[in-house]
Scaffold this motif. Sequence first.
Motif, PDB file in Angstrom:
ATOM      1  N   UNK A  28      -0.745  -1.446   6.440  1.00 35.73           N
ATOM      2  CA  UNK A  28       0.185  -1.020   7.484  1.00 35.73           C
ATOM      3  C   UNK A  28       1.371  -1.977   7.575  1.00 35.73           C
ATOM      4  N   UNK A  29       1.098  -3.280   7.445  1.00 31.05           N
ATOM      5  CA  UNK A  29       2.198  -4.251   7.443  1.00 31.05           C
ATOM      6  C   UNK A  29       3.141  -4.008   6.258  1.00 31.05           C
ATOM      7  N   UNK A  30       2.573  -3.706   5.103  1.00 36.27           N
ATOM      8  CA  UNK A  30       3.406  -3.417   3.921  1.00 36.27           C
ATOM      9  C   UNK A  30       4.252  -2.177   4.172  1.00 36.27           C
ATOM     10  N   UNK A  31       3.676  -1.146   4.769  1.00 34.43           N
ATOM     11  CA  UNK A  31       4.421   0.082   5.056  1.00 34.43           C
ATOM     12  C   UNK A  31       5.561  -0.196   6.042  1.00 34.43           C
ATOM     13  N   UNK A  32       5.300  -1.048   7.040  1.00 38.32           N
ATOM     14  CA  UNK A  32       6.349  -1.400   8.004  1.00 38.32           C
ATOM     15  C   UNK A  32       7.522  -2.109   7.342  1.00 38.32           C
ATOM     16  N   UNK A  33       7.220  -2.853   6.288  1.00 38.88           N
ATOM     17  CA  UNK A  33       8.283  -3.560   5.554  1.00 38.88           C
ATOM     18  C   UNK A  33       8.994  -2.657   4.571  1.00 38.88           C
ATOM     19  N   UNK A  34       8.488  -1.434   4.428  1.00 39.10           N
ATOM     20  CA  UNK A  34       9.125  -0.486   3.522  1.00 39.10           C
ATOM     21  C   UNK A  34       8.832  -0.722   2.066  1.00 39.10           C
ATOM     22  N   UNK A  35       7.721  -1.446   1.790  1.00 35.40           N
ATOM     23  CA  UNK A  35       7.383  -1.761   0.388  1.00 35.40           C
ATOM     24  C   UNK A  35       6.557  -0.651  -0.221  1.00 35.40           C
ATOM     25  N   UNK A  55       2.079 -10.531   0.115  1.00 35.65           N
ATOM     26  CA  UNK A  55       1.339  -9.469   0.786  1.00 35.65           C
ATOM     27  C   UNK A  55       0.711  -8.521  -0.231  1.00 35.65           C
ATOM     28  N   UNK A  56       1.447  -8.123  -1.255  1.00 30.47           N
ATOM     29  CA  UNK A  56       0.892  -7.227  -2.277  1.00 30.47           C
ATOM     30  C   UNK A  56      -0.286  -7.870  -2.993  1.00 30.47           C
ATOM     31  N   UNK A  57      -0.175  -9.140  -3.342  1.00 29.84           N
ATOM     32  CA  UNK A  57      -1.268  -9.838  -4.027  1.00 29.84           C
ATOM     33  C   UNK A  57      -2.465 -10.005  -3.101  1.00 29.84           C
ATOM     34  N   UNK A  58      -2.207 -10.256  -1.826  1.00 33.45           N
ATOM     35  CA  UNK A  58      -3.295 -10.389  -0.854  1.00 33.45           C
ATOM     36  C   UNK A  58      -4.062  -9.068  -0.725  1.00 33.45           C
ATOM     37  N   UNK A  59      -3.339  -7.964  -0.721  1.00 33.75           N
ATOM     38  CA  UNK A  59      -3.979  -6.643  -0.685  1.00 33.75           C
ATOM     39  C   UNK A  59      -4.836  -6.449  -1.935  1.00 33.75           C
ATOM     40  N   UNK A  60      -4.310  -6.817  -3.101  1.00 33.27           N
ATOM     41  CA  UNK A  60      -5.088  -6.718  -4.344  1.00 33.27           C
ATOM     42  C   UNK A  60      -6.364  -7.559  -4.258  1.00 33.27           C
TER      43      UNK A  60
END
Length: 156
Positions: free
Chosen positions: A149-156, A125-130
Amino acid sequence: MHADRLLRAAADAEAVVVGGLAAVLHGASYVTVDLDLCVPREEAGRERLVAAVAPLHPYPRGIEPGLPFVWDARTIRDADLFRLTTEAGDLDLLKHVPGVGDYEAVRARSEEVVVGQTAVRVLSLDALIDAKRAMGRPKDVALLNELEALRALRGA
């Protein structure tokens, strides 16, 4: 699109799912009609890719049907982006993902996801955002908010 057949080919080729379907596999509501794969450049990787995709009868997308086409490792050797149509759906083969790097960098920033009976590598997910941020196309920018928003929901 028959995603199950395309994903089996991706797994057999040791390719990494990037793009819209990667977003969907991370929980995005994005709609996509093709599969984007980051693929290896080296000969053995190209041979695996050719063998995995051959049963799907690939043909270059956007080219007049019926023209001679040879699907082999040499054909895809120098192309940074190869767009195919197959009997399972459209397939885009990339050797580099903006914001992430070449196949080795993409693979290092991927994770295994099981879809049905198939374990496949998917860009994290982080790489996809990049990647979406680096590409900057309107459709990428629109998807960024949902991915963040998905990353925030996962608490990352």
